[in-house]
Design a protein around this motif. Structure first.
Motif, PDB file in Angstrom:
ATOM      1  N   ALA A 166      46.589  37.849  38.855  1.00 57.31           N
ATOM      2  CA  ALA A 166      46.191  37.788  37.449  1.00 57.31           C
ATOM      3  C   ALA A 166      44.877  38.526  37.262  1.00 57.31           C
ATOM      4  N   VAL A 167      44.535  38.783  35.998  1.00 59.33           N
ATOM      5  CA  VAL A 167      43.248  39.372  35.644  1.00 59.33           C
ATOM      6  C   VAL A 167      42.310  38.260  35.214  1.00 59.33           C
ATOM      7  N   ARG A 168      41.157  38.169  35.863  1.00 61.21           N
ATOM      8  CA  ARG A 168      40.111  37.226  35.477  1.00 61.21           C
ATOM      9  C   ARG A 168      39.002  38.007  34.792  1.00 61.21           C
ATOM     10  N   ASP A 169      39.093  38.052  33.479  1.00 57.69           N
ATOM     11  CA  ASP A 169      38.153  38.847  32.685  1.00 57.69           C
ATOM     12  C   ASP A 169      37.048  37.938  32.172  1.00 57.69           C
ATOM     13  N   GLU A 170      35.842  38.078  32.743  1.00 58.94           N
ATOM     14  CA  GLU A 170      34.690  37.268  32.359  1.00 58.94           C
ATOM     15  C   GLU A 170      33.672  38.074  31.563  1.00 58.94           C
ATOM     16  N   LEU A 229      29.389  52.226  27.669  1.00 53.07           N
ATOM     17  CA  LEU A 229      30.269  52.546  28.795  1.00 53.07           C
ATOM     18  C   LEU A 229      31.531  51.714  28.650  1.00 53.07           C
ATOM     19  N   HIS A 230      32.669  52.372  28.731  1.00 54.66           N
ATOM     20  CA  HIS A 230      33.945  51.668  28.674  1.00 54.66           C
ATOM     21  C   HIS A 230      34.741  52.021  29.924  1.00 54.66           C
ATOM     22  N   VAL A 231      35.208  50.996  30.624  1.00 54.60           N
ATOM     23  CA  VAL A 231      35.974  51.185  31.853  1.00 54.60           C
ATOM     24  C   VAL A 231      37.423  50.797  31.583  1.00 54.60           C
ATOM     25  N   SER A 232      38.314  51.755  31.783  1.00 53.25           N
ATOM     26  CA  SER A 232      39.743  51.512  31.599  1.00 53.25           C
ATOM     27  C   SER A 232      40.371  51.324  32.972  1.00 53.25           C
ATOM     28  N   VAL A 233      40.784  50.093  33.267  1.00 45.48           N
ATOM     29  CA  VAL A 233      41.369  49.773  34.563  1.00 45.48           C
ATOM     30  C   VAL A 233      42.876  49.945  34.461  1.00 45.48           C
ATOM     31  N   ARG A 234      43.428  50.749  35.354  1.00 43.06           N
ATOM     32  CA  ARG A 234      44.853  51.040  35.312  1.00 43.06           C
ATOM     33  C   ARG A 234      45.405  51.072  36.737  1.00 43.06           C
ATOM     34  N   GLY A 235      46.681  51.383  36.863  1.00 42.03           N
ATOM     35  CA  GLY A 235      47.305  51.463  38.173  1.00 42.03           C
ATOM     36  C   GLY A 235      48.115  50.217  38.479  1.00 42.03           C
ATOM     37  N   ARG A 236      48.156  49.842  39.758  1.00 44.78           N
ATOM     38  CA  ARG A 236      48.944  48.674  40.158  1.00 44.78           C
ATOM     39  C   ARG A 236      48.215  47.895  41.252  1.00 44.78           C
ATOM     40  N   HIS A 237      48.384  46.565  41.186  1.00 44.21           N
ATOM     41  CA  HIS A 237      47.753  45.673  42.151  1.00 44.21           C
ATOM     42  C   HIS A 237      48.715  44.534  42.426  1.00 44.21           C
ATOM     43  N   SER A 238      48.759  44.074  43.678  1.00 48.50           N
ATOM     44  CA  SER A 238      49.665  42.991  44.037  1.00 48.50           C
ATOM     45  C   SER A 238      48.983  42.013  44.976  1.00 48.50           C
ATOM     46  N   PHE A 239      49.414  40.745  44.878  1.00 54.40           N
ATOM     47  CA  PHE A 239      48.955  39.670  45.757  1.00 54.40           C
ATOM     48  C   PHE A 239      47.429  39.493  45.691  1.00 54.40           C
ATOM     49  N   GLY A 240      46.968  39.090  44.530  1.00 48.97           N
ATOM     50  CA  GLY A 240      45.547  38.823  44.353  1.00 48.97           C
ATOM     51  C   GLY A 240      45.135  39.061  42.917  1.00 48.97           C
ATOM     52  N   ASP A 241      43.948  38.561  42.569  1.00 45.53           N
ATOM     53  CA  ASP A 241      43.419  38.727  41.218  1.00 45.53           C
ATOM     54  C   ASP A 241      42.554  39.975  41.126  1.00 45.53           C
ATOM     55  N   VAL A 242      42.390  40.460  39.906  1.00 48.08           N
ATOM     56  CA  VAL A 242      41.430  41.512  39.586  1.00 48.08           C
ATOM     57  C   VAL A 242      40.358  40.878  38.706  1.00 48.08           C
ATOM     58  N   VAL A 269      45.252  51.243  43.399  1.00 47.66           N
ATOM     59  CA  VAL A 269      46.457  51.111  44.209  1.00 47.66           C
ATOM     60  C   VAL A 269      46.053  50.165  45.329  1.00 47.66           C
ATOM     61  N   THR A 270      46.101  48.865  45.059  1.00 47.89           N
ATOM     62  CA  THR A 270      45.509  47.863  45.934  1.00 47.89           C
ATOM     63  C   THR A 270      46.445  46.670  46.084  1.00 47.89           C
ATOM     64  N   GLY A 271      46.187  45.870  47.127  1.00 49.03           N
ATOM     65  CA  GLY A 271      46.988  44.679  47.339  1.00 49.03           C
ATOM     66  C   GLY A 271      46.356  43.746  48.347  1.00 49.03           C
ATOM     67  N   MET A 272      46.702  42.457  48.234  1.00 49.42           N
ATOM     68  CA  MET A 272      46.219  41.402  49.125  1.00 49.42           C
ATOM     69  C   MET A 272      44.696  41.393  49.215  1.00 49.42           C
ATOM     70  N   CYS A 273      44.047  41.523  48.071  1.00 46.92           N
ATOM     71  CA  CYS A 273      42.590  41.485  47.986  1.00 46.92           C
ATOM     72  C   CYS A 273      42.228  41.123  46.550  1.00 46.92           C
ATOM     73  N   THR A 274      40.927  41.061  46.273  1.00 46.52           N
ATOM     74  CA  THR A 274      40.460  40.735  44.924  1.00 46.52           C
ATOM     75  C   THR A 274      39.496  41.818  44.467  1.00 46.52           C
ATOM     76  N   PRO A 275      39.984  42.918  43.910  1.00 45.33           N
ATOM     77  CA  PRO A 275      39.083  43.950  43.407  1.00 45.33           C
ATOM     78  C   PRO A 275      38.162  43.375  42.326  1.00 45.33           C
ATOM     79  N   THR A 276      36.877  43.624  42.474  1.00 41.39           N
ATOM     80  CA  THR A 276      35.882  43.112  41.531  1.00 41.39           C
ATOM     81  C   THR A 276      35.150  44.280  40.893  1.00 41.39           C
TER      82      THR A 276
END
Length: 233
Positions: A159-163, A173-186, A132-139
């Motif tokens: 957008a999602v930048r999946d590298e 290990l599998h990480v399932s990213v969910r929820g909502r994010h605004s104003f920035g990339d993940v 539950v994030t916004g105006m940042c770039t969760p890494t």
């Protein structure tokens, strides 16, 4: 006649845990992904999804996933959840060794968010990261061999930048990213290897020009270097 010794009381089974609407929806979403991956036929998916929607207890939901590798129902309360929350402009960072529960919830606005799983100890094979994030770039940094998905993540103005390295089967290990994010990339990536690690990774028969090119890319400019304006100067 001798009185019979009192027997120990019979063990009592723990009470069954009630399922929540969110857990029923999570199982339905996992069943849909299993069908897309070819693990379930459309008929099997339809039958199990109907059972999931009508399930009253968590063990009923667990039974729908028991034969699907990597698909696990996580509890939504108690020690199974790590809540990470930062105030306006605050920073959330987890790196090095840390113990990862089945669910990590992140709430942040205009602040740095870094979750580094490369040296962490995960308690389950599948970890859910709820943003539950916004105006940042969760890494999110995944160890080599780990996998991730963003099937249940909603992003606006970003957008999602999946590298990460993609594979057909899920990693250890599998990480399932969910929820909502605004104003920035993940950003999803693996650990960044240093210059010498990249050089050591080159094959022994690699041309010298390749090694020189890699070296030059990361060589800092000499501060006392003189610019040449032409031949002879």
């Amino acid at each position: 006649m001798a009185r019979r010794a009192a027997q120990d009381p019979e063990p009592v089974d723990p009470p069954r845990e009630r399922a929540s609407d969110a857990e029923r929806e999570d199982v339905a979403a996992m069943l849909a992904r299993a069908m897309v991956a070819g693990r379930l036929t459309p008929v099997e998916y339809s039958d199990r999804a109907a059972i999931a929607q009508a399930a009253r207890y968590r063990d009923q939901l667990d039974g729908l996933l028991s034969d699907l590798p990597g698909f696990v129902l996580h509890s939504s309360h108690g020690s199974d959840v790590l809540d990470l929350e930062a105030g306006l402009g605050g920073s959330i960072t987890r790196r090095g060794y840390w113990k990862v529960p089945p669910t990590v919830r992140v709430r942040s606005w205009v602040g740095r968010v870094l979750l580094d799983f490369s040296e962490a100890e995960a308690t389950t094979a599948v970890t859910a990261v709820e943003l539950v994030t916004g105006m940042c770039t969760p890494t999110i940094v995944l160890p080599e061999g780990a996998t991730a998905d963003v099937d249940d993540l909603r992003i606006s103005a970003g957008a999602v930048r999946d590298e990460t390295v993609h594979r057909r089967e899920r990693g250890d290990l599998h990480v399932s990213v969910r929820g909502r994010h605004s104003f920035g990339d993940v950003v999803l990536r693996h650990p960044v290897r240093g210059r010498w690690e990249r050089l050591r990774a080159l094959p022994a028969e690699a041309p010298r020009s390749v090694a020189r090119r890699v070296t030059r890319v990361h060589r800092p400019a000499r501060p006392d270097a003189r610019r040449s304006d032409g031949p002879g100067r």
